[in-house]
Design a protein around this motif. Structure first.
Motif, PDB file in Angstrom:
ATOM      1  N   ALA A 108      -7.542  -1.273  15.068  1.00  0.00           N
ATOM      2  CA  ALA A 108      -8.693  -0.515  14.847  1.00  0.00           C
ATOM      3  C   ALA A 108      -8.819   1.025  14.259  1.00  0.00           C
ATOM      4  CB  ALA A 108      -9.581  -0.838  15.932  1.00  0.00           C
ATOM      5  N   VAL A 109      -7.778   1.635  15.173  1.00  0.00           N
ATOM      6  CA  VAL A 109      -7.757   3.062  15.021  1.00  0.00           C
ATOM      7  C   VAL A 109      -7.092   3.325  13.794  1.00  0.00           C
ATOM      8  CG1 VAL A 109      -6.270   5.056  15.847  1.00  0.00           C
ATOM      9  CG2 VAL A 109      -7.539   3.500  17.659  1.00  0.00           C
ATOM     10  N   VAL A 110      -6.046   2.552  13.280  1.00  0.00           N
ATOM     11  CA  VAL A 110      -5.401   2.839  12.028  1.00  0.00           C
ATOM     12  C   VAL A 110      -6.414   2.569  10.884  1.00  0.00           C
ATOM     13  CG1 VAL A 110      -3.700   1.823  10.513  1.00  0.00           C
ATOM     14  CG2 VAL A 110      -3.029   2.508  12.899  1.00  0.00           C
ATOM     15  N   ALA A 111      -6.965   1.572  11.110  1.00  0.00           N
ATOM     16  CA  ALA A 111      -8.308   1.071   9.835  1.00  0.00           C
ATOM     17  C   ALA A 111      -9.257   2.177   9.646  1.00  0.00           C
ATOM     18  CB  ALA A 111      -8.615  -0.227  10.249  1.00  0.00           C
ATOM     19  N   ALA A 112      -9.475   2.934  10.902  1.00  0.00           N
ATOM     20  CA  ALA A 112     -10.642   3.906  10.705  1.00  0.00           C
ATOM     21  C   ALA A 112     -10.145   5.272  10.074  1.00  0.00           C
ATOM     22  CB  ALA A 112     -11.446   4.243  12.079  1.00  0.00           C
ATOM     23  N   ASN A 113      -8.637   5.366   9.996  1.00  0.00           N
ATOM     24  CA  ASN A 113      -8.220   6.764   9.567  1.00  0.00           C
ATOM     25  C   ASN A 113      -7.491   6.559   8.163  1.00  0.00           C
ATOM     26  OD1 ASN A 113      -6.233   8.792   9.484  1.00  0.00           O
ATOM     27  ND2 ASN A 113      -7.395   9.771  11.128  1.00  0.00           N
ATOM     28  N   PRO A 114      -7.834   7.195   7.267  1.00  0.00           N
ATOM     29  CA  PRO A 114      -7.135   6.889   5.779  1.00  0.00           C
ATOM     30  C   PRO A 114      -5.643   7.240   5.902  1.00  0.00           C
ATOM     31  CG  PRO A 114      -9.287   7.675   5.326  1.00  0.00           C
ATOM     32  CD  PRO A 114      -9.121   7.821   7.005  1.00  0.00           C
ATOM     33  N   SER A 115      -5.556   8.375   6.458  1.00  0.00           N
ATOM     34  CA  SER A 115      -4.027   8.927   6.430  1.00  0.00           C
ATOM     35  C   SER A 115      -3.074   7.902   7.494  1.00  0.00           C
ATOM     36  CB  SER A 115      -3.892  10.298   7.018  1.00  0.00           C
ATOM     37  OG  SER A 115      -4.248  10.605   8.343  1.00  0.00           O
ATOM     38  N   LEU A 116      -3.717   7.357   8.421  1.00  0.00           N
ATOM     39  CA  LEU A 116      -2.784   6.427   9.237  1.00  0.00           C
ATOM     40  C   LEU A 116      -2.796   5.205   8.522  1.00  0.00           C
ATOM     41  CD1 LEU A 116      -4.407   7.109  12.943  1.00  0.00           C
ATOM     42  CD2 LEU A 116      -2.345   7.901  11.777  1.00  0.00           C
ATOM     43  N   LEU A 117      -3.655   4.719   7.960  1.00  0.00           N
ATOM     44  CA  LEU A 117      -3.578   3.372   7.092  1.00  0.00           C
ATOM     45  C   LEU A 117      -2.817   3.676   6.050  1.00  0.00           C
ATOM     46  CD1 LEU A 117      -4.797   0.710   6.590  1.00  0.00           C
ATOM     47  CD2 LEU A 117      -6.324   1.670   5.275  1.00  0.00           C
ATOM     48  N   GLU A 118      -2.667   4.649   5.389  1.00  0.00           N
ATOM     49  CA  GLU A 118      -1.332   5.025   4.323  1.00  0.00           C
ATOM     50  C   GLU A 118      -0.109   5.071   4.979  1.00  0.00           C
ATOM     51  OE1 GLU A 118      -0.161   8.360   0.900  1.00  0.00           O
ATOM     52  OE2 GLU A 118      -1.882   9.027   2.543  1.00  0.00           O
ATOM     53  N   ARG A 119       0.031   5.308   6.091  1.00  0.00           N
ATOM     54  CA  ARG A 119       1.393   5.624   6.949  1.00  0.00           C
ATOM     55  C   ARG A 119       1.512   4.099   7.409  1.00  0.00           C
ATOM     56  NH1 ARG A 119       4.371   9.738   8.995  1.00  0.00           N
ATOM     57  NH2 ARG A 119       5.935   9.094  10.771  1.00  0.00           N
ATOM     58  N   GLU A 120       0.753   3.210   7.583  1.00  0.00           N
ATOM     59  CA  GLU A 120       1.089   1.975   7.928  1.00  0.00           C
ATOM     60  C   GLU A 120       1.658   1.069   6.910  1.00  0.00           C
ATOM     61  OE1 GLU A 120      -0.448  -1.773  10.748  1.00  0.00           O
ATOM     62  OE2 GLU A 120       0.897   0.283  10.838  1.00  0.00           O
ATOM     63  N   LEU A 121       0.762   1.391   5.494  1.00  0.00           N
ATOM     64  CA  LEU A 121       1.378   0.570   4.500  1.00  0.00           C
ATOM     65  C   LEU A 121       2.777   1.101   4.205  1.00  0.00           C
ATOM     66  CD1 LEU A 121      -2.201   0.655   2.653  1.00  0.00           C
ATOM     67  CD2 LEU A 121      -1.063  -1.350   3.844  1.00  0.00           C
ATOM     68  N   LEU A 122       3.152   2.246   4.321  1.00  0.00           N
ATOM     69  CA  LEU A 122       4.429   2.946   3.960  1.00  0.00           C
ATOM     70  C   LEU A 122       5.575   2.123   4.786  1.00  0.00           C
ATOM     71  CD1 LEU A 122       3.644   6.523   3.226  1.00  0.00           C
ATOM     72  CD2 LEU A 122       4.629   4.936   1.487  1.00  0.00           C
ATOM     73  N   LYS A 123       4.905   1.983   6.131  1.00  0.00           N
ATOM     74  CA  LYS A 123       5.820   1.449   6.983  1.00  0.00           C
ATOM     75  C   LYS A 123       6.281  -0.027   6.804  1.00  0.00           C
ATOM     76  CE  LYS A 123       6.420   4.630  10.161  1.00  0.00           C
ATOM     77  NZ  LYS A 123       7.758   5.304  10.916  1.00  0.00           N
ATOM     78  N   LEU A 124       5.013  -0.783   6.398  1.00  0.00           N
ATOM     79  CA  LEU A 124       5.198  -2.110   5.893  1.00  0.00           C
ATOM     80  C   LEU A 124       6.044  -2.326   4.733  1.00  0.00           C
ATOM     81  CD1 LEU A 124       1.701  -3.456   6.946  1.00  0.00           C
ATOM     82  CD2 LEU A 124       3.820  -3.890   8.099  1.00  0.00           C
ATOM     83  N   SER A 125       5.697  -1.398   3.805  1.00  0.00           N
ATOM     84  CA  SER A 125       6.586  -1.412   2.271  1.00  0.00           C
ATOM     85  C   SER A 125       8.270  -1.165   2.687  1.00  0.00           C
ATOM     86  CB  SER A 125       6.128  -0.194   1.636  1.00  0.00           C
ATOM     87  OG  SER A 125       6.758  -0.196   0.318  1.00  0.00           O
ATOM     88  N   THR A 126       8.330  -0.428   3.736  1.00  0.00           N
ATOM     89  CA  THR A 126       9.710  -0.280   4.034  1.00  0.00           C
ATOM     90  C   THR A 126      10.262  -1.284   4.746  1.00  0.00           C
ATOM     91  OG1 THR A 126       9.465   2.037   4.408  1.00  0.00           O
ATOM     92  CG2 THR A 126      11.376   1.070   5.496  1.00  0.00           C
ATOM     93  N   VAL A 127       9.664  -2.139   5.405  1.00  0.00           N
ATOM     94  CA  VAL A 127      10.061  -3.578   5.951  1.00  0.00           C
ATOM     95  C   VAL A 127      10.105  -4.504   4.929  1.00  0.00           C
ATOM     96  CG1 VAL A 127       9.487  -5.540   7.541  1.00  0.00           C
ATOM     97  CG2 VAL A 127       9.061  -3.164   8.116  1.00  0.00           C
ATOM     98  N   THR A 128       9.509  -4.592   3.908  1.00  0.00           N
ATOM     99  CA  THR A 128       9.393  -5.424   2.834  1.00  0.00           C
ATOM    100  C   THR A 128      10.643  -5.211   2.063  1.00  0.00           C
ATOM    101  OG1 THR A 128       6.914  -5.707   2.755  1.00  0.00           O
ATOM    102  CG2 THR A 128       8.042  -6.549   0.599  1.00  0.00           C
ATOM    103  N   SER A 129      10.845  -3.990   1.783  1.00  0.00           N
ATOM    104  CA  SER A 129      12.220  -3.672   1.033  1.00  0.00           C
ATOM    105  C   SER A 129      13.372  -3.896   1.658  1.00  0.00           C
ATOM    106  CB  SER A 129      12.313  -2.062   0.821  1.00  0.00           C
ATOM    107  OG  SER A 129      11.062  -1.710  -0.169  1.00  0.00           O
ATOM    108  N   ALA A 130      13.457  -3.728   3.070  1.00  0.00           N
ATOM    109  CA  ALA A 130      14.645  -4.276   3.816  1.00  0.00           C
ATOM    110  C   ALA A 130      14.731  -5.827   3.843  1.00  0.00           C
ATOM    111  CB  ALA A 130      14.372  -3.708   5.443  1.00  0.00           C
ATOM    112  N   SER A 131      13.792  -6.524   3.894  1.00  0.00           N
ATOM    113  CA  SER A 131      13.689  -7.780   3.746  1.00  0.00           C
ATOM    114  C   SER A 131      14.108  -8.434   2.533  1.00  0.00           C
ATOM    115  CB  SER A 131      12.285  -8.341   4.068  1.00  0.00           C
ATOM    116  OG  SER A 131      12.130  -9.718   4.076  1.00  0.00           O
ATOM    117  N   SER A 132      13.744  -7.904   1.498  1.00  0.00           N
ATOM    118  CA  SER A 132      14.267  -8.157  -0.002  1.00  0.00           C
ATOM    119  C   SER A 132      15.927  -7.922   0.114  1.00  0.00           C
ATOM    120  CB  SER A 132      13.647  -7.252  -0.805  1.00  0.00           C
ATOM    121  OG  SER A 132      14.124  -7.519  -2.337  1.00  0.00           O
ATOM    122  N   ARG A 133      16.340  -6.697   0.648  1.00  0.00           N
ATOM    123  CA  ARG A 133      17.760  -6.502   0.546  1.00  0.00           C
ATOM    124  C   ARG A 133      18.216  -7.609   1.472  1.00  0.00           C
ATOM    125  NH1 ARG A 133      15.693  -1.281   0.949  1.00  0.00           N
ATOM    126  NH2 ARG A 133      16.214  -1.427   3.158  1.00  0.00           N
ATOM    127  N   ALA A 134      17.848  -8.184   2.437  1.00  0.00           N
ATOM    128  CA  ALA A 134      18.441  -8.821   3.217  1.00  0.00           C
ATOM    129  C   ALA A 134      18.348 -10.377   2.570  1.00  0.00           C
ATOM    130  CB  ALA A 134      17.729  -9.025   4.549  1.00  0.00           C
TER     131      ALA A 134
END
Length: 187
Positions: A108-134
């Motif tokens: 809820a805190v992340v969703a309410a703050n655009p800069s936190l949401l952007e950071r969340e999406l970047l972190k998930l993108s990093t996980v997706t890239s790592a998963s792709s490499r694996a």
């Protein structure tokens, strides 16, 4: 609470989340978090680089769970099945938290703050890239690995959104599997 009491990290996490919920992330300072947790600001900075990092504390462990799940998939598993195994491992990790309200409040805190949401999406993108490499390390082509990793992460994100917004405590792993099955049906 005195500064010498154990559990400073946990107290800081809880204090930050409470303050981010009310009065809000932007209005909360490191001094506010430290005071609520009963520690000094110096102690805060021993645990976290800044006030945003409190919300992303488990990112490295989350990514490692995904990668461990991908690695543990049978060698005969398709790229999508291996990627789904990674998301299943991540879901099991999140669902095993002793305080199931924490992920909900955090979301809820992340969703309410655009800069936190952007950071969340970047972190998930990093996980997706790592998963792709694996997945490529397991023998999948670059395209197949990228698609499988993206699909599995999309299924996870949608399942997580349903999980944190549902009353009670539905099975996050089942929601992820449902998302993967829905993709298969669409494909």
């Amino acid at each position: 609470m005195g500064r010498w009491e154990p559990g400073a990290r946990g107290r800081l996490l809880r204090a930050a989340l409470e303050l981010y919920a009310d009065p809000g992330f932007e209005q909360t300072t490191v001094a506010d978090i430290s005071a609520r947790a009963g520690v000094t600001e110096r102690t805060f900075f021993r645990h976290f680089a800044d006030k945003r990092e409190v919300l992303f504390d488990g990112s490295a462990e989350f990514q490692q769970r995904v990668l461990d799940g991908v690695a543990a998939a049978p060698s005969t598993a398709s790229a999508l099945d291996a990627a789904a195994a990674g998301m299943d491992a991540a879901a099991a990790f999140l669902q095993s938290t002793p305080d199931l309200e924490f992920p909900r409040l955090r979301a809820a805190v992340v969703a309410a703050n655009p800069s936190l949401l952007e950071r969340e999406l970047l972190k998930l993108s990093t996980v997706t890239s790592a998963s792709s490499r694996a997945l490529q390390d397991r023998g999948a082509s670059a395209m197949e690995a990228a698609i499988a990793a993206e699909v599995a992460m999309a299924a996870f994100r949608l399942a997580f959104e349903r999980w944190v917004s549902s009353p009670g405590h539905p099975d996050l792993r089942a929601l992820v599997r449902e998302g993967i099955a829905a993709f298969r049906a669409l494909a």
